[in-house]
Design a protein around this motif. Structure first.
Motif, PDB file in Angstrom:
ATOM      1  N   LEU A 151      13.115 -53.300  -7.757  1.00 27.98           N
ATOM      2  CA  LEU A 151      12.412 -52.326  -7.950  1.00 27.98           C
ATOM      3  C   LEU A 151      11.091 -52.161  -8.690  1.00 27.98           C
ATOM      4  O   LEU A 151      11.918 -52.448  -9.976  1.00 27.98           O
ATOM      5  CB  LEU A 151      13.226 -50.810  -7.438  1.00 27.98           C
ATOM      6  N   ALA A 152      10.024 -52.545  -9.109  1.00 26.20           N
ATOM      7  CA  ALA A 152       8.989 -52.486  -9.636  1.00 26.20           C
ATOM      8  C   ALA A 152       9.565 -51.229 -11.306  1.00 26.20           C
ATOM      9  O   ALA A 152       9.103 -52.165 -12.836  1.00 26.20           O
ATOM     10  CB  ALA A 152       7.359 -51.772  -8.836  1.00 26.20           C
ATOM     11  N   LEU A 153      10.174 -50.340 -10.375  1.00 24.13           N
ATOM     12  CA  LEU A 153      10.526 -49.352 -11.485  1.00 24.13           C
ATOM     13  C   LEU A 153      11.984 -50.213 -12.815  1.00 24.13           C
ATOM     14  O   LEU A 153      11.303 -49.463 -14.237  1.00 24.13           O
ATOM     15  CB  LEU A 153      11.218 -48.160 -11.240  1.00 24.13           C
ATOM     16  N   LEU A 154      11.427 -51.003 -12.626  1.00 23.23           N
ATOM     17  CA  LEU A 154      13.588 -50.908 -13.246  1.00 23.23           C
ATOM     18  C   LEU A 154      13.369 -52.815 -14.299  1.00 23.23           C
ATOM     19  O   LEU A 154      12.386 -53.550 -12.947  1.00 23.23           O
ATOM     20  CB  LEU A 154      14.312 -51.316 -12.844  1.00 23.23           C
ATOM     21  N   ASP A 155      13.713 -52.658 -14.674  1.00 22.55           N
ATOM     22  CA  ASP A 155      13.478 -54.277 -15.171  1.00 22.55           C
ATOM     23  C   ASP A 155      14.724 -54.989 -14.537  1.00 22.55           C
ATOM     24  O   ASP A 155      13.408 -56.608 -14.282  1.00 22.55           O
ATOM     25  CB  ASP A 155      13.767 -54.388 -16.953  1.00 22.55           C
ATOM     26  N   THR A 156      15.842 -54.676 -14.232  1.00 23.10           N
ATOM     27  CA  THR A 156      16.446 -55.901 -13.524  1.00 23.10           C
ATOM     28  C   THR A 156      16.875 -55.302 -11.864  1.00 23.10           C
ATOM     29  O   THR A 156      16.703 -54.402 -12.315  1.00 23.10           O
ATOM     30  CB  THR A 156      17.751 -56.157 -14.352  1.00 23.10           C
TER      31      THR A 156
END
Lengths: 791, 188
Positions: B48-53
């Motif tokens: 997800l773009a929202l999350l780093d990993t």
């Protein structure tokens, strides 16, 4: 003559005024008018609930027939058209969810609405947990739905708000809309904007739903589909239609029978027409009087109109039949000789019906006012107007031979006398044996709704999981806000019961509009931007989510901190207000919040546990109401009150007779046939397994009212032997019309109408029989028993 | 009956470029439909773009023909999603949510394409997606694109990969660039 002309002019003017009044009268059929008017605060609450509470506004809708897909299509179209109607405040069919339409409003106000907003939730630890849950949700199957909101609402308050408003569970979904457990019926739940007791508005809503369904079914291309509907409003609309239908039909039939009977006897259409004038005038006056005094006329009162035919038609019969001997009908001699007896009969009837007027129950008071006004006008028209209208040439055939035949038949059948005496005694014994079960203490005994309709209602309610609000918790407050605060406290006491499975859930107005103090406390839990950013950076230290992605969240929290509290004005016209409406009421002494309890599956609610949960707390102002039981208790309390009033009416009748007749023996002779026939009728109901309701009591009062006329005439015959045969003939004719018109009413499918009809038809007939056999005044053949004169 | 329906379906489907004689959707689905019901473990990774990993989760799939699929996630949090005919039931954190599929396509899309594929139910699949098949029987890839514009606004395409009658991977490409990869291996 001028005096008579004045009477006619007054009569016509009165009729015109009454007709004008009737033209603007509202007719209702809601059974809450058979509930007391001025009870205790708690009972007032109950009556308010039944008249205009959320429960009273519910309409349960089912769509049968067709296949699942077309039912679902029709259900969607129907829900959409209902949602757009000003008559309906909400319509749900399981698609979309009721409150998701308001997602903008909920999103903007999530920090005052979400029950999870508290100081701990916005600490470093609270944020870590809440955001962790949201990330879990993102990883789940619901992730796609959650994703767009994560940046604005990472703690999931919108979801918490929606879950709070629409509890999990609910009916089964078939093709995306609610359906019955076996899937064969699509279900919808609508609430009307108008209160359930507003029968006119309910009728509009019902026909709007029917029309919308027709369009929806046509749109779904399926002709075989059928609409079923239940609910308090639907039922009162249907009862009114039933009563009006029966009244119209039966009134026409009994009118025809009475007219035919009179025509055979009078052999003059003119006499017949004139003879019906007092009845018609009385009915018109009665309806107008009720309309003036009560603002609206109940369907049952209207039904009573036909019953008035039974007694009021007697007056003109007495006038016509008895007048022959005294010269022209309505001549001075009739007035002198017979009018005092009729007047006394009218007075005793009024005494009887006063019991209803002073009952404190609007429904019955209407019947009382109707009867008293109707009888007075009918008698006055007979006395003052009819004589003025009768042409001098009108001569009614002499009926004395009929009277003599009846008398000799009665004399010959001496055994009938003993049979009747035995019958009365046996009846008294039956009454004694059945004394515990004579009366039905349930209000539902007045309800004309058929058993199959009630079954359908129970089926729909169960399938929809709609709280039937048998049990509600009510709390009061001086202001709306105070009531909401109490509702919230009650909710906190109920939550453990929900957790332990003792309740499936409850509906609280505080969920849709939290009290101001609660809203303030929730907003006070929100940290300022700097604090929030700092806590977030620590909470998210080891999370894949970066604080920089959460700027929309920080901005929303800051905005919420400065925004005004949510008020009723702010939710006006939304689904939130519709839900609140019917759970929060104002009256002259303050506000009431009502929490409906939902029973766990296949088990009743443990009222004791609920009461205990409420008792052990400071929320002591909360009252648990078992609506059905309270209503029945209220009604049986009223039934008792009606007995006392009836007894008082009876005492007045006896006092009136003593005052007029001035002889204890004569009074006893007048009363004996009345008492005997009332006893026999009551015993007959007991043996038939019918538990009598209030309307049977009204019927018995009517027996006394009609019968007292007979008994008084028998008493008069004892004083005036010469006119006795004609008098007896007039009584027989009057009795035949009464039995015919009430007998027809007894065939009605509306229980309240058939109760009165059967009671009065049998009672009136028995009274004449008892009077004939036991009264001193019955004419005899001179050669059988030489006349000895009055004692 | 079945060949007739399959022919009709074939006429409607735009087949992929590698329309080799030995690889067509109908016969592939025919062979999948004849697979005995069973369990498989899955491992899913969401980017997800929202999350780093990426978000990782794993658990098992239980398929009961013809139309019931349960996706039981064990890690990181227990959760179960059951698609049974037109009804989706999500159970997590002790709560049970019941949804109608046509009302909640976002929640259902992840599972429904797989269910139809596992069932070999081509008709159901082609009601929701346009399907294109590429590769060889030993290593095929079915590309599904949502027909419903509302769904297409969320999900760009679903790629189901497999070998013979076995489904091995499901990759979902969301319209906003996020994607998830689920690898499936038969339970030991």
């Amino acid at each position: 003559m001028t005096g008579r002309r004045v009477a006619v002019v007054l009569w016509l003017a009165g009729l015109a005024l009454a007709a004008a009044q009737i033209a603007q009268t509202r007719f209702v059929a809601d059974f809450s008018s058979f509930l007391p008017r001025a009870p205790t605060a708690e009972q007032r609450l109950l009556v308010g609930q039944l008249r205009s509470g959320a429960v009273s506004r519910v309409i349960l809708i089912g769509i049968d027939g067709g296949d699942a897909a077309s039912r679902a299509k029709a259900s969607r179209a129907l829900a959409q058209s209902l949602a757009s109607s000003p008559l309906i405040s909400s319509a749900a069919n399981g698609s979309g969810g009721n409150f998701e339409r308001e997602s903008g409003l909920l999103l903007a106000n999530r920090y005052v609405l979400s029950p999870r907003v508290e100081p701990g939730r916005f600490t470093e630890e609270g944020l870590r947990v809440a955001i962790g849950e949201t990330l879990d949700l993102l990883a789940s199957a619901a992730g796609l739905a959650v994703k767009p909101l994560v940046a604005r609402d990472p703690t999931g308050e919108l979801l918490a708000t929606i879950e709070e408003m629409q509890p999990a569970g609910g009916p089964r979904l078939v093709e995306g809309v609610w359906a019955s457990p076996d899937g064969s019926r699509a279900l919808l739940l609508a609430r009307t904007r108008a209160a359930g007791s507003d029968t006119d508005a309910q009728a509009k809503a019902v026909s709007f739903i029917e029309d919308s369904f027709r369009d929806a079914a046509a749109g779904a291309g399926e002709r075989a589909m059928r609409l079923v509907m239940t609910g308090p409003g639907v039922f009162s609309v249907r009862s009114r239609a039933m009563i009006v239908h029966d009244v119209e039909r039966l009134a026409a039939v009994s009118m025809a029978i009475v007219a035919a009977l009179l025509l055979v006897v009078y052999r003059s259409a003119l006499a017949l027409g004139l003879g019906l004038l007092p009845v018609v005038s009385g009915a018109v006056a009665g309806i107008a009087a009720v309309s003036l005094g009560f603002g609206a006329v109940h369907g049952i009162t209207l039904g009573f109109g036909t019953t008035l035919i039974g007694e009021a038609v007697d007056y003109s019969i007495y006038l016509f039949v008895q007048s022959e001997r005294t010269g022209a009908a309505g001549g001075a001699r009739w007035i002198e000789g017979f009018w005092p007896t009729i007047r006394l009969g009218v007075l005793t009837s009024i005494a009887g019906f006063s019991a209803l007027v002073f009952s404190g129950l609007p429904g019955l008071a209407q019947l009382g006012v109707y009867s008293i006004a109707g009888l007075m006008i009918a008698a006055a028209v007979t006395r003052f107007v009819l004589p003025a209208l009768l042409p001098a040439s009108l001569r009614i055939r002499d009926l004395s031979p009929l009277g003599l035949r009846i008398a000799s038949a009665a004399a010959r059948l001496a055994w009938v006398r003993w049979a009747l005496a035995a019958l009365a005694l046996a009846a008294a014994l039956v009454l004694f044996v059945h004394r515990e079960t004579l009366w039905d203490p349930r209000l539902s005994s007045l309800n004309p709704i058929s058993a199959s309709d009630r079954e359908l209602d129970a089926e729909l309610r169960e399938a929809l999981g709609a709280s039937d609000a048998r049990l509600v918790v009510a709390v009061r407050g001086a202001s709306a806000d105070e009531a909401l605060e109490s509702a919230q406290q009650v909710g906190a006491r109920l939550d453990p019961l929900v957790a332990s499975g003792k309740l499936a859930g409850y509906e609280s107005p505080a969920r849709f509009l939290p009290a101001a103090a609660t809203q303030r406390a929730r907003l006070a839990s929100l940290p300022d931007s700097a604090t929030l950013r700092e806590r977030l950076s620590r909470a998210l230290a080891r999370s894949p989510l970066r604080v920089s992605k959460l700027e929309p969240f920080i901005a929303d929290v800051e905005r919420a901190r400065g925004s005004p509290l949510l008020t009723r004005e702010a939710i006006r016209g939304t689904a939130l207000e519709a839900a609140l409406d019917g759970m929060l009421f104002a009256d002259e002494d303050g506000w009431t919040a009502v929490l409906g309890l939902r029973a766990p599956a296949a088990a009743p609610i443990d009222a004791g546990a609920v009461r205990a949960a409420l008792d052990g707390t400071g929320a002591g102002k909360a009252v648990l109401l078992d609506v059905k039981r309270e209503v029945d208790r209220l009604y049986s309390g009223y039934l008792r009150q009606a007995f006392i009033a009836s007894a008082a009416g009876l005492a007045v009748i006896v006092a009136l007779l003593i005052f007029t007749l001035r002889s204890a023996r004569r009074v006893a002779r007048v009363m004996a046939p009345l008492v005997a026939s009332v006893v026999v009728v009551a015993a007959w109901h007991a043996l038939a397994g019918t538990r009598m309701s209030l309307l049977h009591l009204v019927g018995l009062l009517l027996v006394v009212a009609v019968g007292s006329n007979y008994a008084l005439f028998f008493d008069r015959m004892a004083q005036d032997r010469a006119g006795a045969p004609r008098t007896l003939a007039s009584l027989a004719l009057a009795n035949a019309t009464t039995v015919a018109s009430f007998g027809v009413l007894g065939l009605s499918s509306v229980p309240v109408l058939s109760a009165i009809g059967s009671t009065v038809a049998l009672g009136a007939f028995l009274t004449l029989l008892f009077a004939l056999q036991f009264a001193q005044g019955a004419p005899q053949h001179a050669d059988d028993h030489p006349y000895r004169g009055p004692s | 009956m079945r060949p007739v329906r399959a022919c009709l379906v074939m006429a409607c489907i735009a087949l992929g470029p590698a329309r080799a004689a030995e690889l067509d959707v109908a016969s592939l689905f025919e062979s999948i439909a004849h697979e005995p019901p069973g369990r498989a473990t899955f491992h899913e990774t969401k980017f997800l773009a929202l999350l780093d990993t990426p978000l990782e989760s794993s658990g098992e799939l239980v398929f009961t023909p013809p139309d019931r699929l349960e996706k039981r996630t064990l890690k990181p949090r227990p959760e179960s999603v059951t698609v049974d005919r037109d009804r989706v039931v999500i159970e997590r954190a002790g709560k049970r949510h019941s949804l109608a599929m046509r009302e909640q396509p976002q929640a259902a899309v992840l599972v429904d394409g797989i269910r139809a594929t596992l069932a070999g139910d081509l008709a159901s699949l082609t009601r929701t997606y346009s399907a294109a098949l590429e590769g060889t029987p030993a290593r095929w890839r079915l590309v599904l694109r949502p027909l419903d514009p509302a769904l297409a606004a969320l999900v760009e395409r679903v790629e189901i990969g497999g070998a013979q009658a076995q489904v091995r991977s499901v990759e979902i490409f969301q319209a906003d660039g996020d994607r998830s990869v689920m690898t499936i291996s038969p339970s030991p």
